[in-house]
Structure formats: structure tokens, C-alpha cells
Design an enzyme around this catalytic site. Structure first.
Site, PDB file in Angstrom:
ATOM      1  N   CYS A  21       6.002  -0.365   7.498  1.00 13.43           N
ATOM      2  CA  CYS A  21       5.664   0.847   6.757  1.00 13.43           C
ATOM      3  C   CYS A  21       6.851   1.256   5.900  1.00 13.43           C
ATOM      4  O   CYS A  21       7.977   1.245   6.379  1.00 13.43           O
ATOM      5  CB  CYS A  21       5.307   1.972   7.729  1.00 13.43           C
ATOM      6  SG  CYS A  21       4.813   3.501   6.901  1.00 13.43           S
ATOM      7  N   LEU A  22       6.581   1.630   4.656  1.00 13.50           N
ATOM      8  CA  LEU A  22       7.655   2.055   3.756  1.00 13.50           C
ATOM      9  C   LEU A  22       8.327   3.336   4.258  1.00 13.50           C
ATOM     10  O   LEU A  22       9.455   3.615   3.880  1.00 13.50           O
ATOM     11  CB  LEU A  22       7.100   2.279   2.339  1.00 13.50           C
ATOM     12  CG  LEU A  22       6.590   1.012   1.631  1.00 13.50           C
ATOM     13  CD1 LEU A  22       5.919   1.375   0.326  1.00 13.50           C
ATOM     14  CD2 LEU A  22       7.723   0.018   1.416  1.00 13.50           C
ATOM     15  N   GLN A  51       2.793   9.962   2.001  1.00 15.11           N
ATOM     16  CA  GLN A  51       4.151   9.401   2.085  1.00 15.11           C
ATOM     17  C   GLN A  51       5.065   9.917   0.978  1.00 15.11           C
ATOM     18  O   GLN A  51       6.280   9.789   1.075  1.00 15.11           O
ATOM     19  CB  GLN A  51       4.098   7.861   2.007  1.00 15.11           C
ATOM     20  CG  GLN A  51       3.476   7.229   3.235  1.00 15.11           C
ATOM     21  CD  GLN A  51       3.373   5.733   3.075  1.00 15.11           C
ATOM     22  OE1 GLN A  51       2.445   5.229   2.455  1.00 15.11           O
ATOM     23  NE2 GLN A  51       4.342   5.011   3.615  1.00 15.11           N
ATOM     24  N   HIS A  77      -4.365   1.392   7.906  1.00 11.91           N
ATOM     25  CA  HIS A  77      -2.990   1.912   7.972  1.00 11.91           C
ATOM     26  C   HIS A  77      -2.834   3.100   7.003  1.00 11.91           C
ATOM     27  O   HIS A  77      -2.264   4.134   7.369  1.00 11.91           O
ATOM     28  CB  HIS A  77      -2.019   0.765   7.625  1.00 11.91           C
ATOM     29  CG  HIS A  77      -0.580   1.142   7.517  1.00 11.91           C
ATOM     30  ND1 HIS A  77       0.392   0.680   8.387  1.00 11.91           N
ATOM     31  CD2 HIS A  77       0.088   1.915   6.626  1.00 11.91           C
ATOM     32  CE1 HIS A  77       1.563   1.169   8.036  1.00 11.91           C
ATOM     33  NE2 HIS A  77       1.420   1.917   6.963  1.00 11.91           N
ATOM     34  N   GLU A  78      -3.357   2.937   5.781  1.00 11.28           N
ATOM     35  CA  GLU A  78      -3.216   4.005   4.776  1.00 11.28           C
ATOM     36  C   GLU A  78      -4.092   5.216   5.123  1.00 11.28           C
ATOM     37  O   GLU A  78      -3.674   6.360   4.937  1.00 11.28           O
ATOM     38  CB  GLU A  78      -3.583   3.499   3.374  1.00 11.28           C
ATOM     39  CG  GLU A  78      -2.830   2.269   2.877  1.00 11.28           C
ATOM     40  CD  GLU A  78      -1.327   2.349   3.010  1.00 11.28           C
ATOM     41  OE1 GLU A  78      -0.788   3.465   3.135  1.00 11.28           O
ATOM     42  OE2 GLU A  78      -0.678   1.291   3.010  1.00 11.28           O
ATOM     43  N   HIS A 129      -2.330   7.387   7.497  1.00 10.42           N
ATOM     44  CA  HIS A 129      -1.339   8.266   6.850  1.00 10.42           C
ATOM     45  C   HIS A 129      -2.011   9.560   6.384  1.00 10.42           C
ATOM     46  O   HIS A 129      -1.451  10.650   6.546  1.00 10.42           O
ATOM     47  CB  HIS A 129      -0.715   7.578   5.631  1.00 10.42           C
ATOM     48  CG  HIS A 129       0.445   6.672   5.938  1.00 10.42           C
ATOM     49  ND1 HIS A 129       1.583   7.112   6.582  1.00 10.42           N
ATOM     50  CD2 HIS A 129       0.662   5.361   5.656  1.00 10.42           C
ATOM     51  CE1 HIS A 129       2.449   6.101   6.687  1.00 10.42           C
ATOM     52  NE2 HIS A 129       1.912   5.020   6.141  1.00 10.42           N
ATOM     53  N   GLY A 185       0.836  -1.194   0.000  1.00 14.54           N
ATOM     54  CA  GLY A 185       0.000   0.000   0.000  1.00 14.54           C
ATOM     55  C   GLY A 185       0.869   1.241   0.000  1.00 14.54           C
ATOM     56  O   GLY A 185       2.058   1.170   0.331  1.00 14.54           O
TER      57      GLY A 185
HETATM   58  O1  GNR Z   1       4.085  -2.553   2.526  1.00 15.80           O
HETATM   59  C1  GNR Z   1       3.459  -2.448   3.584  1.00 15.80           C
HETATM   60  N1  GNR Z   1       3.213  -3.550   4.327  1.00 15.80           N
HETATM   61  C2  GNR Z   1       2.386  -3.580   5.439  1.00 15.80           C
HETATM   62  C3  GNR Z   1       2.445  -4.684   6.255  1.00 15.80           C
HETATM   63  C4  GNR Z   1       1.620  -4.774   7.355  1.00 15.80           C
HETATM   64  C5  GNR Z   1       0.745  -3.752   7.635  1.00 15.80           C
HETATM   65  C6  GNR Z   1       0.691  -2.631   6.832  1.00 15.80           C
HETATM   66  C7  GNR Z   1       1.507  -2.540   5.737  1.00 15.80           C
HETATM   67  S1  GNR Z   1       1.422  -1.151   4.703  1.00 15.80           S
HETATM   68  C8  GNR Z   1       3.036  -1.121   4.067  1.00 15.80           C
HETATM   69  C9  GNR Z   1       3.171  -0.044   3.016  1.00 15.80           C
HETATM   70  C10 GNR Z   1       2.997   1.303   3.668  1.00 15.80           C
HETATM   71  O2  GNR Z   1       3.807   1.820   4.373  1.00 15.80           O
HETATM   72  N2  GNR Z   1       1.869   1.887   3.474  1.00 15.80           N
HETATM   73  O3  GNR Z   1       1.618   3.070   4.070  1.00 15.80           O
HETATM   74 NI    NI Z   2       2.763   3.104   5.856  1.00 14.13          NI
END
Ligand code: GNR
Ligand code: NI
Length: 179
Positions: A92-93, A51, A134-135, A138, A46
């Protein structure tokens, strides 16, 4: 197509609140394509526009094993969450290398617009429910480490700042090498 630069925690720009998209044009579609390319290249499941320092309510998600099921969520809203919770080891990236358990509602119902501005609804559970929440965090300026204890968060912050200093030094060395 182009790859976008992903902000790293604790960059203060990760805490800006995203505004709704109002114009659905070719520029938006190009940006969505660039976000998808950036997510696939990372690789991640995601990516939120926040980001990549664009503070508009735009999310791309692909949780498929084949990386062939791109979902685009624009101006997303949560319509319902279950009382039942699930704990998932999130990453998270913007916080590379860090994984920790976060508790969230196990199932959600969400509404969003696609890249054409057409509304749709989705019932999500499992990883998709985790990822959408999660997104959407953000877009509100929230990074998953904010659910962890202050002790853990401070350790993560210190680790990220140390890595940032090391990355900067590497870049300087590269610059000297080409001069
Ligand atoms: O790549 C991602 N993997 C992930 C793994 C577990 C829970 C959430 C995520 S999202 C993350 C990509 C990201 O940072 N999205 O904002
Ligand atoms: Ni993230």
C-alpha cells in the site's frame, strides 16, 4: 496537473469513511487526473481518494504493464463475490515497504460510475479483483494491515512512526540548510 500528498499509516485520517460523489463536473475530472498522476509517479497500481485526504468515493486503478489502461471507479459497489478465495501479497502506498498476504474473494462483480457519471459493470479476478477490493476498503476507512494479526500490525505501526520521526528530522535539517 499536480501531485497530491499521500497520507501514511497510522494517520487517523485514513480511517474516515468516504461520501458518494454527487457532482460530475470539470473540478472532479481535474482531481481524477491529479490522482492518476500521483498513482503513476508513486508508482502504484491503484489509489483511493481517502489516501490523499479527500473523503469522497473515488478510485483510480491501472494494473497494466504499460501503464496505459487507467480505470476510474466512482461510487463503486460490490454486486457479487465468489466463495473461492485467493491470498495475495499486498502492499500500500500509505504503508510503504510493507507487504503481507491478505485473503479475499478471488472473483468479484462490481458496479461504478466513470468520470462522466456513466454507470458500468466489471467482472474482476486476479490482481484486478485484489486491487478493487483494496481500494474500496480505503473508501470505508480500512487499510490492509487491519487484516493482519495485532502483533504484526503493532510492529508495522512502530516501524512507520519511527520512519515518520526520521523524515521529520530530515526535513528540519533541510530547512536549516536553506536558512
Ligand atoms: O500499488 C499498490 N500495489 C498493490 C499491490 C498488491 C495489492 C494491492 C496493491 S494497491 C497499491 C496502491 C495502493 O496503496 N492503493 O491503495
Ligand atoms: Ni492502499
Amino acid at each position: 496537473m499536480s501531485l497530491l500528498n499521500i497520507l501514511r499509516y497510522p494517520d487517523p485520517r485514513l480511517h474516515k469513511v468516504a461520501k458518494p460523489v454527487t457532482v460530475f463536473d470539470a473540478r472532479l475530472k481535474q482531481f481524477v487526473a491529479d490522482m492518476a498522476e500521483t498513482m503513476y509517479e508513486a508508482p502504484g497500481i491503484g489509489l483511493a481518494a481517502s489516501q490523499v485526504d479527500v473523503h469522497e468515493q473515488i478510485i483510480v486503478i491501472d494494473i497494466s504493464d504499460t501503464r496505459s489502461d487507467l480505470r476510474v471507479f466512482i461510487n463503486p459497489e460490490i454486486l457479487w463475490v465468489s466463495d473461492e478465495k485467493q491470498i495475495y501479497d499486498e502492499g500500500c502506498l500509505s504503508v510503504p515497504g510493507v507487504y503481507d498476504g491478505v485473503e479475499r474473494p478471488a472473483r468479484i462483480k462490481a458496479r461504478a460510475l466513470d468520470a462522466d457519471g456513466k454507470p458500468f459493470e466489471v467482472d474482476a479476478d486476479g490482481l484486478l479483483a485484489v486491487c478493487v477490493q483494496h481500494e474500496m476498503d480505503h473508501l470505508k476507512g480500512k487499510v490492509f494491515v487491519e487484516y493482519l494479526s495485532p502483533l504484526k500490525r503493532n510492529r508495522i505501526k512502530a516501524k512507520m512512526l519511527k520512519e515518520e520521526r526520521e523524515l521529520k528530522r530530515e526535513k528540519q535539517r533541510e530547512q536549516v540548510a536553506v536558512r
